[in-house]
Motif scaffolding. Sequence first.
Motif, PDB file in Angstrom:
ATOM      1  N   VAL A 124      -8.804  -2.142   2.599  1.00 35.96           N
ATOM      2  CA  VAL A 124      -7.670  -1.106   2.236  1.00 35.96           C
ATOM      3  C   VAL A 124      -8.384   0.462   2.109  1.00 35.96           C
ATOM      4  O   VAL A 124      -7.716   1.385   1.924  1.00 35.96           O
ATOM      5  CB  VAL A 124      -7.272  -1.205   0.864  1.00 35.96           C
ATOM      6  CG1 VAL A 124      -6.468  -2.765   0.847  1.00 35.96           C
ATOM      7  CG2 VAL A 124      -8.127  -1.550  -0.206  1.00 35.96           C
ATOM      8  N   LEU A 125      -9.779   0.460   2.412  1.00 32.26           N
ATOM      9  CA  LEU A 125     -10.351   2.205   2.583  1.00 32.26           C
ATOM     10  C   LEU A 125      -9.825   2.848   3.501  1.00 32.26           C
ATOM     11  O   LEU A 125      -9.936   4.074   3.267  1.00 32.26           O
ATOM     12  CB  LEU A 125     -11.880   1.887   2.655  1.00 32.26           C
ATOM     13  CG  LEU A 125     -12.726   1.552   1.126  1.00 32.26           C
ATOM     14  CD1 LEU A 125     -14.085   1.387   1.338  1.00 32.26           C
ATOM     15  CD2 LEU A 125     -12.481   2.752   0.330  1.00 32.26           C
ATOM     16  N   ASP A 126      -9.024   2.262   4.450  1.00 31.09           N
ATOM     17  CA  ASP A 126      -8.525   3.304   5.518  1.00 31.09           C
ATOM     18  C   ASP A 126      -7.472   3.744   4.777  1.00 31.09           C
ATOM     19  O   ASP A 126      -6.585   4.769   5.431  1.00 31.09           O
ATOM     20  CB  ASP A 126      -8.352   2.670   6.749  1.00 31.09           C
ATOM     21  CG  ASP A 126      -7.654   1.533   6.849  1.00 31.09           C
ATOM     22  OD1 ASP A 126      -7.337   0.815   5.573  1.00 31.09           O
ATOM     23  OD2 ASP A 126      -6.964   1.133   7.685  1.00 31.09           O
ATOM     24  N   GLN A 127      -6.853   3.345   3.862  1.00 27.53           N
ATOM     25  CA  GLN A 127      -5.555   3.813   3.403  1.00 27.53           C
ATOM     26  C   GLN A 127      -5.606   4.802   2.000  1.00 27.53           C
ATOM     27  O   GLN A 127      -4.758   5.159   1.277  1.00 27.53           O
ATOM     28  CB  GLN A 127      -4.754   2.539   2.899  1.00 27.53           C
ATOM     29  CG  GLN A 127      -4.506   1.548   4.185  1.00 27.53           C
ATOM     30  CD  GLN A 127      -3.694   0.121   3.499  1.00 27.53           C
ATOM     31  OE1 GLN A 127      -2.757   0.467   2.776  1.00 27.53           O
ATOM     32  NE2 GLN A 127      -3.874  -0.767   3.952  1.00 27.53           N
TER      33      GLN A 127
ATOM     34  N   VAL B 128       1.509  10.622  -3.721  1.00 33.05           N
ATOM     35  CA  VAL B 128       1.515   9.375  -4.056  1.00 33.05           C
ATOM     36  C   VAL B 128       0.848   8.417  -3.034  1.00 33.05           C
ATOM     37  O   VAL B 128       0.644   8.612  -1.794  1.00 33.05           O
ATOM     38  CB  VAL B 128       2.971   8.768  -3.731  1.00 33.05           C
ATOM     39  CG1 VAL B 128       3.429   7.170  -3.927  1.00 33.05           C
ATOM     40  CG2 VAL B 128       3.739   9.729  -4.699  1.00 33.05           C
ATOM     41  N   PRO B 129      -0.242   7.510  -3.483  1.00 32.06           N
ATOM     42  CA  PRO B 129      -0.984   6.651  -2.705  1.00 32.06           C
ATOM     43  C   PRO B 129      -0.195   5.981  -1.736  1.00 32.06           C
ATOM     44  O   PRO B 129       1.155   5.398  -2.019  1.00 32.06           O
ATOM     45  CB  PRO B 129      -1.636   5.700  -3.538  1.00 32.06           C
ATOM     46  CG  PRO B 129      -1.587   6.366  -4.965  1.00 32.06           C
ATOM     47  CD  PRO B 129      -0.246   7.268  -5.167  1.00 32.06           C
ATOM     48  N   ARG B 130      -0.453   6.016  -0.446  1.00 30.19           N
ATOM     49  CA  ARG B 130       0.366   5.461   0.548  1.00 30.19           C
ATOM     50  C   ARG B 130      -0.300   4.145   1.059  1.00 30.19           C
ATOM     51  O   ARG B 130      -0.806   4.199   2.128  1.00 30.19           O
ATOM     52  CB  ARG B 130       0.404   6.438   1.843  1.00 30.19           C
ATOM     53  CG  ARG B 130       1.020   7.772   1.384  1.00 30.19           C
ATOM     54  CD  ARG B 130       1.202   8.620   2.519  1.00 30.19           C
ATOM     55  NE  ARG B 130       1.832   9.918   2.190  1.00 30.19           N
ATOM     56  CZ  ARG B 130       2.160  10.866   3.111  1.00 30.19           C
ATOM     57  NH1 ARG B 130       1.688  10.785   4.341  1.00 30.19           N
ATOM     58  NH2 ARG B 130       3.091  11.892   2.664  1.00 30.19           N
ATOM     59  N   PHE B 131      -0.292   3.068   0.262  1.00 29.45           N
ATOM     60  CA  PHE B 131      -0.618   1.748   0.797  1.00 29.45           C
ATOM     61  C   PHE B 131       0.510   1.099   1.523  1.00 29.45           C
ATOM     62  O   PHE B 131       1.735   1.368   1.200  1.00 29.45           O
ATOM     63  CB  PHE B 131      -1.071   0.909  -0.517  1.00 29.45           C
ATOM     64  CG  PHE B 131      -2.186   1.383  -1.320  1.00 29.45           C
ATOM     65  CD1 PHE B 131      -3.709   1.086  -0.448  1.00 29.45           C
ATOM     66  CD2 PHE B 131      -2.400   2.168  -2.223  1.00 29.45           C
ATOM     67  CE1 PHE B 131      -4.697   1.636  -0.945  1.00 29.45           C
ATOM     68  CE2 PHE B 131      -3.597   2.665  -2.881  1.00 29.45           C
ATOM     69  CZ  PHE B 131      -4.644   2.291  -2.204  1.00 29.45           C
ATOM     70  N   THR B 132       0.174   0.292   2.287  1.00 30.89           N
ATOM     71  CA  THR B 132       1.319  -0.723   3.010  1.00 30.89           C
ATOM     72  C   THR B 132       1.388  -1.747   1.805  1.00 30.89           C
ATOM     73  O   THR B 132       0.744  -1.931   0.643  1.00 30.89           O
ATOM     74  CB  THR B 132       0.655  -1.396   4.125  1.00 30.89           C
ATOM     75  OG1 THR B 132      -0.435  -2.302   3.641  1.00 30.89           O
ATOM     76  CG2 THR B 132       0.250  -0.358   5.360  1.00 30.89           C
ATOM     77  N   GLY B 133       2.647  -2.730   1.959  1.00 31.35           N
ATOM     78  CA  GLY B 133       2.739  -3.703   1.096  1.00 31.35           C
ATOM     79  C   GLY B 133       1.517  -4.509   0.982  1.00 31.35           C
ATOM     80  O   GLY B 133       1.301  -4.974  -0.295  1.00 31.35           O
TER      81      GLY B 133
END
Length: 292
Positions: free
Chosen positions: A29-32, A210-215
Amino acid sequence: MSAAPPLAVLAAAAVGVQVGAAIVASRFVLDQTGPASLALLRYAIGFLCLLPAVAATGVPRIDRRDLLPIAFLGTVQFGVVIALLNVALLTVPSARVALLFATFPLMTMLLAAALGREALSVRRTAGVALTVAGVALAVGEKALAASSDPAEWLGTAAVLAAAFSGALCSVLYRPYLRKYETLPVSAFAMLASVGGLAVLAAGEGFFTTVPRFTGTGWAVVAFIGASSGAGYFLWLWALRHASPTRVTVFLGLSPVTAAALGATLLGEPVTWSLAAAIAVLAAGLWLALRES
């Protein structure tokens, strides 16, 4: 030295596996998000997971003079160590990060001996030599490469700095873990780290967007945070019931876990040199900590 209690051994082994899994999950997840932002989320979630247990046992009583040292150790253990690991994961494969971080027991052993906490015997010295050989195998192929990426060497240095910082904390935690229960120390140290990480995360713009993580990314972040909360409690509990060197030796399980998960989930190659490095490192740690 007497043998470590079986439950302390199991707790330390569980943490070794958790560290390897968290390293692979963090790379996923570090690319997010940024390294400090991920560390902040990791330990904010970890603290929230510990909070109900702390509330159920009552408000912990920690002497005022001990608050600052415990807060400092927590900030280093969580803020500094994890931020350095996340920086390294931007350029270094997760299996190699876990392998280099597995020098943690070596550094713990040397620091404990230097501070008069544990004796460094001939057997342990031989184990140290094998451990160093394992690290040399891990980075040797890059050292001999015609074109080495400076960013990857910087990442390698960040991992080793994280291992040293964590080893120092493991040795210095022992007096407080003998004085207080593990749960309040874990929660307070984790809370203190959240404050320091918030400052670093602010520099990455964490509080402006806002953090933009995928589900899937949010699910991975939740796993990292929850497992870190449980893992750190187990870590301190094991340190309370066994010597720092005997606890940290189980971090040798982290590169094996990271290599298996990295190959399975991230498609990272498992080279012969990396496999040999894991074997040599494991043998060195076993020899260094083998009972007489």
